[in-house]
Design an enzyme around this catalytic site. Structure first.
Site, PDB file in Angstrom:
ATOM      1  N   GLY A  47       3.509  -1.265  -4.069  1.00 48.95           N
ATOM      2  CA  GLY A  47       3.112   0.704  -4.651  1.00 48.95           C
ATOM      3  C   GLY A  47       4.826   1.099  -3.420  1.00 48.95           C
ATOM      4  O   GLY A  47       5.214   2.037  -3.302  1.00 48.95           O
ATOM      5  N   GLY A  93       7.511   4.235  -4.120  1.00 48.95           N
ATOM      6  CA  GLY A  93       7.575   6.195  -4.681  1.00 48.95           C
ATOM      7  C   GLY A  93       7.582   6.713  -3.531  1.00 48.95           C
ATOM      8  O   GLY A  93       8.785   5.868  -2.410  1.00 48.95           O
ATOM      9  N   GLN A  94       6.846   7.364  -2.798  1.00 48.46           N
ATOM     10  CA  GLN A  94       6.940   8.437  -2.342  1.00 48.46           C
ATOM     11  C   GLN A  94       7.540   8.320  -0.138  1.00 48.46           C
ATOM     12  O   GLN A  94       8.125   8.041  -0.102  1.00 48.46           O
ATOM     13  CB  GLN A  94       6.177   9.777  -2.063  1.00 48.46           C
ATOM     14  CG  GLN A  94       6.903  11.012  -1.353  1.00 48.46           C
ATOM     15  CD  GLN A  94       6.328  12.663  -0.601  1.00 48.46           C
ATOM     16  OE1 GLN A  94       4.744  12.415  -1.453  1.00 48.46           O
ATOM     17  NE2 GLN A  94       6.490  13.906  -0.162  1.00 48.46           N
ATOM     18  N   ASP A 118       6.851  -3.433  -6.630  1.00 51.25           N
ATOM     19  CA  ASP A 118       6.009  -1.444  -7.543  1.00 51.25           C
ATOM     20  C   ASP A 118       6.218  -2.254  -9.732  1.00 51.25           C
ATOM     21  O   ASP A 118       6.572  -3.263  -8.997  1.00 51.25           O
ATOM     22  CB  ASP A 118       7.152  -0.193  -6.849  1.00 51.25           C
ATOM     23  CG  ASP A 118       6.970   0.549  -7.212  1.00 51.25           C
ATOM     24  OD1 ASP A 118       6.338   1.030  -8.823  1.00 51.25           O
ATOM     25  OD2 ASP A 118       6.220   1.458  -6.800  1.00 51.25           O
ATOM     26  N   ARG A 167       7.324  -0.030 -11.225  1.00 54.62           N
ATOM     27  CA  ARG A 167       8.315   0.721 -12.000  1.00 54.62           C
ATOM     28  C   ARG A 167      10.056  -0.374 -10.783  1.00 54.62           C
ATOM     29  O   ARG A 167       9.985  -1.654 -10.465  1.00 54.62           O
ATOM     30  CB  ARG A 167       8.733   1.741 -10.639  1.00 54.62           C
ATOM     31  CG  ARG A 167       8.005   2.885 -10.549  1.00 54.62           C
ATOM     32  CD  ARG A 167       8.751   4.147 -10.246  1.00 54.62           C
ATOM     33  NE  ARG A 167       8.125   4.964  -9.475  1.00 54.62           N
ATOM     34  CZ  ARG A 167       8.213   5.951  -8.712  1.00 54.62           C
ATOM     35  NH1 ARG A 167       9.049   6.724  -9.236  1.00 54.62           N
ATOM     36  NH2 ARG A 167       6.905   6.659  -8.461  1.00 54.62           N
ATOM     37  N   ASP A 205       2.142  -6.148 -10.574  1.00 56.36           N
ATOM     38  CA  ASP A 205       0.651  -4.742 -11.156  1.00 56.36           C
ATOM     39  C   ASP A 205      -0.598  -5.498 -10.404  1.00 56.36           C
ATOM     40  O   ASP A 205      -0.594  -6.404 -10.601  1.00 56.36           O
ATOM     41  CB  ASP A 205       1.283  -5.018 -12.781  1.00 56.36           C
ATOM     42  CG  ASP A 205      -0.194  -4.156 -13.128  1.00 56.36           C
ATOM     43  OD1 ASP A 205      -1.209  -3.373 -12.189  1.00 56.36           O
ATOM     44  OD2 ASP A 205      -0.406  -4.642 -14.121  1.00 56.36           O
ATOM     45  N   TYR A 238     -10.113  11.789  -7.423  1.00 55.16           N
ATOM     46  CA  TYR A 238      -9.265  11.289  -6.073  1.00 55.16           C
ATOM     47  C   TYR A 238     -10.074  11.047  -4.819  1.00 55.16           C
ATOM     48  O   TYR A 238     -10.053  10.017  -4.181  1.00 55.16           O
ATOM     49  CB  TYR A 238      -7.525  11.882  -6.131  1.00 55.16           C
ATOM     50  CG  TYR A 238      -6.817  11.400  -4.634  1.00 55.16           C
ATOM     51  CD1 TYR A 238      -6.090  10.207  -4.796  1.00 55.16           C
ATOM     52  CD2 TYR A 238      -6.673  12.591  -4.180  1.00 55.16           C
ATOM     53  CE1 TYR A 238      -5.389  10.300  -4.339  1.00 55.16           C
ATOM     54  CE2 TYR A 238      -5.533  12.448  -2.765  1.00 55.16           C
ATOM     55  CZ  TYR A 238      -5.216  10.714  -3.296  1.00 55.16           C
ATOM     56  OH  TYR A 238      -3.990  10.314  -2.171  1.00 55.16           O
ATOM     57  N   LYS A 279     -11.141   7.655  -2.821  1.00 59.15           N
ATOM     58  CA  LYS A 279     -10.444   7.593  -1.012  1.00 59.15           C
ATOM     59  C   LYS A 279     -11.578   7.195  -0.330  1.00 59.15           C
ATOM     60  O   LYS A 279     -11.785   6.945   0.735  1.00 59.15           O
ATOM     61  CB  LYS A 279      -9.572   8.751  -0.949  1.00 59.15           C
ATOM     62  CG  LYS A 279      -8.460   8.425  -1.377  1.00 59.15           C
ATOM     63  CD  LYS A 279      -7.605   6.729  -1.002  1.00 59.15           C
ATOM     64  CE  LYS A 279      -5.743   7.720  -1.586  1.00 59.15           C
ATOM     65  NZ  LYS A 279      -5.570   6.152  -1.400  1.00 59.15           N
TER      66      LYS A 279
END
Ligand code: NAD
Ligand code: AKB
Length: 313
Positions: A10, A13-14, A36, A38, A54, A144, A148
């Site tokens: 990931g 991402g941010q 990632d 992406r 993935d 979410y 978590k």
């Protein structure tokens, strides 16, 4: 001595972009493999190895970990709170399966440490609103938050049952300018800076007095690396650590922005994210993290605002 090889899942991402860059700076570019679904983020290009991966494909992930001699995994792939409410099944399956895939592979292979972030979203309406403690009533109401909270207990389980050294932080809402946030309720605190710069105004999707726990990205990256480097024997929490950065409302951040841009205006049009925000605490007690691994934030609202406005072009 083991030669460290770190996999970030990931990475576009941010958090992933900045964490990957920080890990590469600290441990060497070739030590950190970014991955990632992406396309590679432009800020990562040319800074080290990148693979398309993935995390739901356990076999591919397993082969990658063996082939690349991975010794540490940072798992950042997830669906966040707002997007999660639009597609609860997808959020549950990505957030849970990705973690279980990583924990299983870490148990079977030579993976020394795993980092997996939790969130202040684990807390629900029955948790204390102010200075929410490390251990308290936890009854999340978003998919979410449920994922978590379940994830925290999987981490705890793999630690106690199989000795996997998995470490975790309950990040507050994160504010940054290098990579855009990916579908959270706290995203307004990033959008507001972009709209302030582009349009001089912002329409906020939360009410003006909605206080939430927040943190500036440099503090979040430092917290992550400090926790991962802390001596294992000092760590008493194997679910996930509370960390506090700052707490403010949309009105307060708009007042802070106006100190730099006097014509900036804000309007309010609360949507489906308002009840999500209202289910979370307003501020967090992080005394356990301070005691166990010396956590201390550096940025407050004023310092973060000044830095964001300076860096957003
Ligand atoms: P993000 O949405 O910006 O990035 C997640 C990345 O994961 C994306 O680049 C996405 O392409 C990738 N991804 C999605 N599905 C994938 C898959 N199947 N395989 C591989 N990669 C996949 O999220 P973020 O804000 O960087 O958050 C990272 C982690 O930190 C998440 O677990 C999130 O819940 C947690 N967290 C974030 C915040 C925050 O404010 N950003 C706060 C608390 C917790
Ligand atoms: C979100 O708003 O979903 C995230 C988080 C606090 O976990 N930023």
């Amino acid at each position: 001595m083991i030669k460290e090889r770190i996999l970030v899942i990931g990475a576009c991402g941010q958090i992933g972009v900045e964490l990957t860059l920080a890990l590469r700076k600290k441990y060497g570019n070739d030590t950190v493999v970014a991955s990632d679904l992406r396309e590679e983020n432009p800020l990562l290009r040319g800074t080290g190895p990148y693979v398309t991966l993935d995390v739901m494909n356990k076999e591919m992930l397993h082969v990658m970990v063996i082939r690349q001699n991975i010794t540490q995994i940072y798992l950042l792939a997830a669906i966040l709170s707002a997007t999660g409410e639009k597609n609860p099944n997808l959020a549950w399956s990505l957030n849970m399966e990705s973690l279980l895939n990583v924990l299983e592979i870490a148990r079977d292979e030579n993976v020394q440490k795993v980092f997996w972030p939790s969130s202040i979203a684990v807390f629900g309406p029955s948790s204390p609103k102010v200075n929410c403690p490390q251990q308290t009533i936890i009854e999340p109401v978003t998919v979410y938050g449920i994922s978590k909270y379940a994830g925290e207990f999987w981490c705890n389980y793999y630690h106690h049952r199989y000795g996997v050294d998995v470490r975790s932080i309950r990040y507050p809402g994160l504010i940054s300018y290098k990579s855009q946030p990916g579908g959270g309720t706290t995203d307004y605190a990033v959008e507001i800076f972009y709209d302030a710069k582009e349009k001089g105004s912002y329409e906020c999707f939360l009410k003006e007095d909605t206080y939430l726990p927040m943190m500036y990205m440099p503090d979040a990256i430092r917290a992550t690396i400090e926790l991962m480097e802390a001596p294992a024997e000092n760590l008493t929490v194997h679910t996930s650590y509370n960390v506090h950065g700052m707490s403010f409302s949309p009105k307060e951040i708009s007042v802070e922005i106006r100190k730099h841009m006097e014509d900036f205006t804000i309007t309010y049009n609360p949507d489906y994210r308002q009840p999500i925000a209202e289910s979370w605490p307003q501020s967090i007690d992080d005394s356990t993290a301070r005691r166990d691994w010396g956590w201390k934030p550096e940025y407050d609202l004023a310092g973060m605002t000044e830095d964001m406005l300076k860096n957003i072009k």
